[in-house]
Design a protein around this motif. Structure first.
Motif, PDB file in Angstrom:
ATOM      1  N   UNK A  27     -13.085 -20.085 -42.224  1.00 41.16           N
ATOM      2  CA  UNK A  27     -12.265 -18.837 -41.873  1.00 41.16           C
ATOM      3  C   UNK A  27     -12.952 -17.760 -42.534  1.00 41.16           C
ATOM      4  N   UNK A  28     -13.790 -16.930 -41.377  1.00 42.81           N
ATOM      5  CA  UNK A  28     -14.780 -15.284 -41.464  1.00 42.81           C
ATOM      6  C   UNK A  28     -13.979 -14.363 -41.131  1.00 42.81           C
ATOM      7  N   UNK A  29     -13.761 -13.422 -41.944  1.00 47.08           N
ATOM      8  CA  UNK A  29     -13.851 -11.653 -41.440  1.00 47.08           C
ATOM      9  C   UNK A  29     -14.828 -11.176 -40.747  1.00 47.08           C
ATOM     10  N   UNK A  30     -15.787 -10.792 -39.451  1.00 44.73           N
ATOM     11  CA  UNK A  30     -17.018 -10.326 -39.596  1.00 44.73           C
ATOM     12  C   UNK A  30     -17.239  -8.960 -38.860  1.00 44.73           C
ATOM     13  N   UNK A  31     -18.028  -8.593 -39.455  1.00 43.62           N
ATOM     14  CA  UNK A  31     -18.231  -6.979 -38.852  1.00 43.62           C
ATOM     15  C   UNK A  31     -19.521  -7.029 -38.128  1.00 43.62           C
ATOM     16  N   UNK A  86     -14.453  -9.037 -35.999  1.00 39.34           N
ATOM     17  CA  UNK A  86     -13.698 -10.760 -35.778  1.00 39.34           C
ATOM     18  C   UNK A  86     -13.961 -11.190 -36.560  1.00 39.34           C
ATOM     19  N   UNK A  87     -12.049 -12.144 -37.031  1.00 45.45           N
ATOM     20  CA  UNK A  87     -12.177 -12.849 -37.328  1.00 45.45           C
ATOM     21  C   UNK A  87     -12.387 -14.346 -36.795  1.00 45.45           C
ATOM     22  N   UNK A  88     -13.258 -14.831 -37.286  1.00 46.31           N
ATOM     23  CA  UNK A  88     -13.739 -16.479 -36.932  1.00 46.31           C
ATOM     24  C   UNK A  88     -13.379 -17.603 -37.504  1.00 46.31           C
ATOM     25  N   UNK A  89     -13.790 -19.017 -36.852  1.00 45.42           N
ATOM     26  CA  UNK A  89     -14.010 -20.021 -38.047  1.00 45.42           C
ATOM     27  C   UNK A  89     -15.008 -20.811 -37.631  1.00 45.42           C
ATOM     28  N   UNK A  90     -15.278 -21.832 -38.579  1.00 45.97           N
ATOM     29  CA  UNK A  90     -16.674 -22.078 -38.290  1.00 45.97           C
ATOM     30  C   UNK A  90     -16.187 -23.612 -38.454  1.00 45.97           C
TER      31      UNK A  90
END
Length: 463
Positions: free
Chosen positions: A234-238, A283-287
């Motif tokens: 997980x990461x929190x993006x702007x 946005x919150x994503x995971x990769x």
């Protein structure tokens, strides 16, 4: 004064922990005032409480006293008043960018936006608005401080005078140090290997979309990103944060909620990304990250290329700076002529214990002005890389002196002169402000000059 100015920075840095703190000390007593700017006792107590929480468990961290925090607040208020008088401004874009960065840090600290909002008892939007005024004042104070000291320069004569005032037994002792530069080539996986890894990742995508596997389970099994593997990728993006790889960022914001991307290639490797949630530019994503492995053939090719560069350097047909610009692929050193610096303070002089073991081996028989043979190593991203080292200088263990350590001494002399300029400015300006100090703080030795101004204001009122 130097310590007090640092308190202003600490107070600003402590805002991340403030964001996630619902229980505050309730105290609305006014304990200080500069002009029309008041300081509440709660401001003092909450600042100390937040700093204790932020640095809990860390060694050698000195938490400011109430007197020191009050002094920092008084200084900040005076700087703000002068900034307004001098028509200094802070744009909404600056405020928004800073708030966004601190909100992201808080979300990262607590694991998700939902958890942060639950702990804080407020939405992210409400948290942003709560800190808008405080951040504006902090940035105004910083701008005014910069304006006061921006013209302060230091001359060689002043550096020498500064050095001569230091007792010889107080001069620091430095172990042997080196000044190093490098050219780095990062071997690329061949197309067949990259395609093979890409096919594996499309298989992960099919498993996730069919429900055969959960995304976070595949992260644990296959992801090669140490920064997010333990957090399920997980990461929190702007969208406006330029620290992210453009390809990764662009792909993330093209996704719909819960959608899994195609295989994306970035400078870090190959990714599949899933959008978990999005709100505006957040946005919150995971990769899952896979780094296609390089073979011995690609490594040998990079070694041969750097060996050719080394021959040109030794022959004098190319300068080292030119070679760095032309060949180096290391982002940390490419734009400063290949210089390897300390990550803590950017110092170009490195002690042996700051170097990795392979670098120490390469420098063992190298003399200043010489270039090492190409060396294969593993970089901070766990990639195979090849580097050529240039030993610019090597110092022997020594006591600090002007010949070997001029830049260090000059930096300290400049900081000292800036602090003197700040102290002079405050001595001249504090008496011009209306100042009030609560009797509970009259025993604070660090705010004597402020108390004198407060006594003067009090006498003026009585007369």
């Amino acid at each position: 004064m130097k310590k007090v100015i640092l308190i202003i920075v600490i107070l600003g840095a402590g805002m991340v922990s403030v964001m996630a703190q619902t229980k505050k000390v309730v105290a609305d007593k006014i304990v200080g005032q500069v002009g029309d700017r008041i300081i509440l006792r709660s401001d003092i107590l909450n600042a100390i409480s937040d700093m204790k929480r932020q640095y809990q468990g860390q060694e050698n961290v000195i938490i400011p006293t109430e007197c020191q925090v009050l002094e920092g607040q008084l200084i900040q208020k005076a700087l703000i008043l002068q900034a307004e008088k001098d028509s200094l401004t802070v744009t909404e874009e600056e405020i928004d960018a800073t708030i966004d960065n601190r909100i992201r840090a808080a979300i990262q600290q607590y694991g998700s936006k939902d958890i942060l909002e639950e702990i804080a008892g407020k939405t992210v939007y409400q948290l942003k608005e709560d800190f808008r005024i405080a951040l504006r004042e902090q940035k105004m104070a910083e701008q005014m401080q910069t304006k006061i000291i921006e013209t302060v320069k230091i001359t060689p004569t002043e550096v020498k005078a500064f050095y001569n005032k230091i007792p010889k037994d107080s001069l620091p002792f430095y172990e042997s140090e080196v000044e190093l530069s490098q050219i780095v080539i990062i071997p690329k996986a061949n197309r067949d290997v990259e395609e093979y890894v890409s096919k594996q990742m499309y298989d992960y995508k099919r498993q996730i979309e069919s429900g055969a596997q959960k995304f976070e389970a595949l992260v644990k099994l296959y992801s090669e990103d140490p920064g997010s593997k333990d957090a399920g990728g997980q990461y929190n993006l702007n969208r406006n944060d330029r620290n992210w790889d453009p390809a990764f960022l662009s792909a993330s914001f093209r996704l719909k909620e819960n959608q899994v991307s195609q295989v994306i290639k970035s400078k870090f490797g190959l990714h599949i990304i899933q959008l978990m949630s999005r709100s505006g530019d957040e946005a919150v994503v995971r990769h899952i990250l896979r780094i296609p492995p390089v073979t011995d053939d690609e490594v040998k090719e990079a070694v041969a290329k750097l060996d050719s560069v080394r021959k040109q350097l030794k022959a004098g047909t190319i300068g080292f700076g030119e070679a760095v610009n032309k060949y180096s692929e290391d982002e940390n050193s490419k734009f400063n002529a290949g210089a390897i610096t300390s990550g803590q303070d950017g110092n170009i002089f490195l002690s042996i214990d700051m170097l990795d073991k392979d670098m120490v081996v390469a420098l063992k028989d190298l003399k200043p002005g010489e270039f090492s043979a190409p060396q294969v190593y593993t970089d901070e991203r766990s990639r195979k890389a090849v580097r050529l080292l240039y030993l610019k200088r090597r110092t022997e263990p020594h006591r600090e002196n002007l010949m070997d350590d001029y830049n260090r001494i000059a930096q300290r002399a400049l900081e000292s002169k800036k602090n003197e300029a700040l102290e002079k400015w405050f001595k001249e300006h504090i008496p011009t402000y209306f100042v009030s100090i609560d009797k509970d703080f009259t025993s604070c030795d660090s705010i004597k000059i402020w108390k004198a101004a407060a006594d003067k204001a009090d006498k003026a009122r009585k007369n």
